[in-house]
Enzyme design. Structure first.
Site, PDB file in Angstrom:
ATOM      1  N   LYS A  48       0.662  -1.055   0.197  1.00  0.00           N
ATOM      2  CA  LYS A  48      -0.192  -0.019   0.095  1.00  0.00           C
ATOM      3  C   LYS A  48       0.841   1.366   0.097  1.00  0.00           C
ATOM      4  CE  LYS A  48      -3.703  -2.380   2.371  1.00  0.00           C
ATOM      5  NZ  LYS A  48      -4.278  -2.919   3.605  1.00  0.00           N
ATOM      6  N   GLN A  92      -3.727  -1.325   9.902  1.00  0.00           N
ATOM      7  CA  GLN A  92      -3.808  -2.820   9.246  1.00  0.00           C
ATOM      8  C   GLN A  92      -4.336  -3.884  10.292  1.00  0.00           C
ATOM      9  OE1 GLN A  92      -3.024  -3.284   6.106  1.00  0.00           O
ATOM     10  NE2 GLN A  92      -3.887  -5.320   6.555  1.00  0.00           N
ATOM     11  N   ASP A 115     -10.104   3.451   4.922  1.00  0.00           N
ATOM     12  CA  ASP A 115     -10.502   2.187   4.801  1.00  0.00           C
ATOM     13  C   ASP A 115     -12.003   1.793   4.582  1.00  0.00           C
ATOM     14  OD1 ASP A 115      -9.006  -0.275   4.207  1.00  0.00           O
ATOM     15  OD2 ASP A 115      -8.467  -0.387   6.303  1.00  0.00           O
TER      16      ASP A 115
END
Ligand code: NAP
Length: 296
Positions: A48, A92, A115
Site C-alpha cells: 500500500k 492494518q 478503509d
C-alpha cells in the site's frame, strides 16, 4: 470464459488519480499504522505504501511493537486525527489480541477513514449518503463496471457477511438495483442458493468451496478469497481462491486469484485517500458520489 483481471483496472484507477493529483495544489497524505510483525500484514502494508508513493501521494508507515496496548494505539490515532497534515488513516488488521478492532475503528475520524470501515462510514453507506467506502467491495463494483457487467435487476448472491466484504458489498449492489442475497455458514441448501446467482461473490476463505455444481451456467463469479495452500519450489506461497478450477468451465466470467480483486482493494484505498483529502478541504462538490467512478 472472460477473465476479470484486476491489474488493468487498478492501473486505470491509478492513471485517473495521477491526472487528478497534478491539478491539486497539495499532496494528499496517507498514514498506515501497523502493530506487530504478522508477515501478511507486513507485506500488505509495504504494498500500500509503495503504491501510494508510486502514484505521487505522500505516505508514511507507523510501526508499533506487538505488545502495544490499546490505549497507546488509541492515543496515536487521536494524534493523527488532530494532525491537519494527515488526510487518510489506515490501521492494518488484524491487530494483536489485546487491541479490539471495534475500539480502533470507533477512534478513527470518519473524515480520514480511507478503509471505509468505521461505523459512521458503514452507516452512511447503508443510508444512501456519500461516504468513504470499504475498499474491497468498492473495488469489486469498479471491476464489474470496467468489464461492462451490469448489476441492475440481477440476482446477486454473496457468500460472506463480514463488515469488511459481504455487508458493504450488499449495500453497494442494492444501490445499483440488484436483488441481493447474503449467504453464510448457517445458510441451508447452499448450492441451491448459489445456483440462483447471475453474479456470485464468494469470500469464504476455503479453497475448493465453490464447485461447478454450485454455479449457474453463464454466471459471473467474483472470487474474493486468498487462501494459502502451500509453497512452490522458490518458497513462495501458492495462493488460490474459493473456486475449484472447474468453475471456469461453467462461469461466463471469473476473477483470477491472485490478480483479480486483490489489486482493486489497494487501488480503491488510494482513491479514497484522494477523495478524503478533497472532502476535507471542502471540495466535496467535485468528488464522485458513486462507487469507483472517476475522480472528477
Ligand atoms: P471472515 O470474516 O472470516 O468471513 C468469512 C465468511 O465466510 C463469513 O461470513 C462466514 O460465515 C462465511 N463462511 C465460513 N465458512 C462457511 C461455510 N462453510 N459455508 C458458508 N459460509 C461460510 O473473512 P473476511 O475478512 O470477510 O475475508 C474473507 C476472505 O476474503 C478471506 O479469504 C480473505 O483473505 C479474503 N479477502 C480478500 C481481500 C482482497 O483484497 N482480495 C480483501 C478482504 C478479504 P459466518 O459469518 O456465518 O461465520
Amino acid at each position: 470464459m472472460l477473465e476479470l483481471a484486476g491489474p488493468p483496472v487498478a492501473e486505470a484507477v491509478y492513471e485517473e488519480l495521477k491526472a487528478k493529483l497534478t491539478h491539486l495544489p497539495y499532496v494528499p497524505h496517507l498514514r498506515v499504522v501497523r502493530v506487530g510483525e504478522d508477515p501478511a500484514s507486513v507485506s500488505y502494508v509495504r504494498l500500500k505504501d509503495r503504491q501510494a508513493r508510486k502514484i505521487g501521494l505522500s505516505s508514511q508507515v507507523d510501526v508499533f511493537p506487538e505488545d502495544t496496548s490499546e490505549a497507546t494505539l488509541l492515543e496515536h490515532i487521536a494524534r493523527l486525527n488532530a494532525d491537519d497534515g494527515v488526510d487518510g488513516i489506515l490501521v492494518q488488521f488484524p491487530t494483536p489480541k489485546q487491541i479490539r478492532q471495534q475500539a480502533v475503528l470507533e477512534a478513527i475520524d470518519p473524515a480520514k477513514d480511507v478503509d471505509g470501515l468505521t461505523p459512521v462510514s458503514a452507516g452512511r453507506l447503508w443510508s444512501g449518503q456519500e461516504a468513504l467506502e470499504s475498499c474491497t467491495p468498492a473495488g469489486i463494483m469498479r471491476l464489474l463496471r470496467h468489464y461492462s457487467i451490469t448489476v441492475a435487476g440481477k440476482e446477486v448472491v454473496i457468500v460472506n457477511r463480514s463488515n469488511l466484504v459481504g455487508k458493504p458489498l450488499a449495500a453497494m449492489m442494492l444501490r445499483e438495483n440488484a436483488t441481493v442475497t447474503i449467504a453464510h455458514s448457517r445458510t441451508r441448501n447452499m448450492a441451491e442458493v448459489t445456483r440462483r446467482a447471475e453474479i456470485l461473490v464468494t469470500a469464504v476463505g476455503r479453497a475448493g468451496f465453490i464447485t461447478p455444481e454450485m454455479v449457474r451456467p453463464g454466471a459471473v463469479v467474483i472470487d474474493v478469497s486468498v487462501n494459502r495452500v502451500g509453497r512452490n519450489e522458490q518458497g513462495r506461497d501458492i495462493l488460490v481462491g474459493d473456486c475449484a478450477p472447474e468453475v471456469a468451465r461453467v462461469a461466463s466470467a471469473l476473477t483470477p486469484v491472485p490478480g483479480g480483486v486483490g489489486p482493486m482493494t489497494v487501488a480503491m484505498l488510494l482513491f479514497n485517500t484522494v477523495k478524503a483529502a478533497m472532502r476535507r478541504r471542502g471540495e466535496s462538490g467535485t468528488v464522485p458520489i458513486t462507487t469507483g467512478s472517476p475522480v472528477e
